[in-house]
Design an enzyme around this catalytic site. Sequence first.
Site, PDB file in Angstrom:
ATOM      1  N   ARG A   1       0.869  -1.180   0.000  1.00  0.00           N
ATOM      2  CA  ARG A   1       0.000   0.000   0.000  1.00  0.00           C
ATOM      3  C   ARG A   1       0.903   1.226   0.000  1.00  0.00           C
ATOM      4  O   ARG A   1       1.989   1.223   0.596  1.00  0.00           O
ATOM      5  CB  ARG A   1      -0.909   0.026   1.233  1.00  0.00           C
ATOM      6  CG  ARG A   1      -2.031  -1.003   1.206  1.00  0.00           C
ATOM      7  CD  ARG A   1      -3.092  -0.669   0.156  1.00  0.00           C
ATOM      8  NE  ARG A   1      -4.266  -1.531   0.254  1.00  0.00           N
ATOM      9  CZ  ARG A   1      -4.423  -2.670  -0.410  1.00  0.00           C
ATOM     10  NH1 ARG A   1      -3.446  -3.108  -1.204  1.00  0.00           N
ATOM     11  NH2 ARG A   1      -5.534  -3.376  -0.294  1.00  0.00           N
TER      12      ARG A   1
ATOM     13  N   GLU B   1      -3.155   7.970  -4.057  1.00  0.00           N
ATOM     14  CA  GLU B   1      -3.533   7.056  -5.125  1.00  0.00           C
ATOM     15  C   GLU B   1      -4.991   7.309  -5.490  1.00  0.00           C
ATOM     16  O   GLU B   1      -5.835   7.335  -4.591  1.00  0.00           O
ATOM     17  CB  GLU B   1      -3.342   5.603  -4.677  1.00  0.00           C
ATOM     18  CG  GLU B   1      -3.548   4.583  -5.778  1.00  0.00           C
ATOM     19  CD  GLU B   1      -3.207   3.170  -5.359  1.00  0.00           C
ATOM     20  OE1 GLU B   1      -4.074   2.283  -5.538  1.00  0.00           O
ATOM     21  OE2 GLU B   1      -2.084   2.936  -4.835  1.00  0.00           O
TER      22      GLU B   1
ATOM     23  N   HIS C   1      -1.385   0.387 -10.032  1.00  0.00           N
ATOM     24  CA  HIS C   1      -1.996  -0.627  -9.169  1.00  0.00           C
ATOM     25  C   HIS C   1      -2.634  -1.730 -10.020  1.00  0.00           C
ATOM     26  O   HIS C   1      -3.787  -2.131  -9.799  1.00  0.00           O
ATOM     27  CB  HIS C   1      -3.038   0.012  -8.247  1.00  0.00           C
ATOM     28  CG  HIS C   1      -3.233  -0.755  -6.961  1.00  0.00           C
ATOM     29  ND1 HIS C   1      -3.618  -0.165  -5.786  1.00  0.00           N
ATOM     30  CD2 HIS C   1      -3.092  -2.078  -6.673  1.00  0.00           C
ATOM     31  CE1 HIS C   1      -3.716  -1.084  -4.829  1.00  0.00           C
ATOM     32  NE2 HIS C   1      -3.403  -2.253  -5.350  1.00  0.00           N
TER      33      HIS C   1
END
Length: 311
Positions: free
Chosen positions: A224, A253, A272
Amino acid sequence: MSAAAVPIALGPEATDLLTRAIGAGGAVVAPPAEARALVWDGGPAGFPRELPAGIEWVQLFSAGVEEWFDADIFRRHPDVVFTSAAGAFARSVAEHALLLLLAGVRYLPEHVRARGWRQTDFFPHIGTLRGATVTIIGAGGIGRELVTLLHPFGARVIAVNRSGTPVSMPGVVETVAAHRLPEVWPRTDHVVVAAPATPETRHLVGKAELAQLRPTSWVINVARGSLVDTDALVQALRDGAIGGAGLDVTDPEPLPDGHPLWELPNAIVTPHDSNPPHLRNAAFAERVRDNVTRFVTGRDLIARVDVVAGY
């Protein structure tokens, strides 16, 4: 429904793939009011505020559960067992981590940008994983898959986990408990971040940690974005304090257009996508089948959420 069949409900976004997985696990799909378990393939926003009294177990679609903690879901349902998809997507993410690491070590970003034959300019920067020490922070499903992938390259792996319980796998030369992580930074060549996002792991890689790495070190993050201090990372990349960074996750993000990480030549950013939908859905269905089988036969479930540890 047969008298012996275990009834399991599906979330509103469920596919035939999950219906088949439940059947393969020895259960049947049933309405929530009749079910003993729920396979939830959405996020926390649409999760029922109240669950039917018969629900004993909920299988979540996500591997990381920080958003579920933020939404207070687990506290609202203290008598229900929750399992995440942690480890279900490990192979795909581990492959992506290896891709980012190899691309950095072999100086691929500069090769891709080149518009002429600059062989001698590149030679001093090209490294190898053979004999390199790679620290994997988070030696769970992704970390262990990555150990397997790194072994043929001759890398020496330092595995970091919460407990310090030895990771006995070919290529692992040492296992370090998380509280001893400060000892590792000065003696590692590259770092791969694959740990859960919790309050304790926020900015696990920051200015002080980056300063102890080498000018040839690559930092890879497939966990993360919050685990890496973005501002400190950008500065280290600009200063040449480290070799580079390969990021499939970022903080913030999505990474905004114009952010320095898009422009820095020693940063590789992927959006991602280490676990794309077609791979993720198949892997989740396999996890559902495995856990349904365990639930039906009374065995321990895979990836039970630890509400104390935070993952």
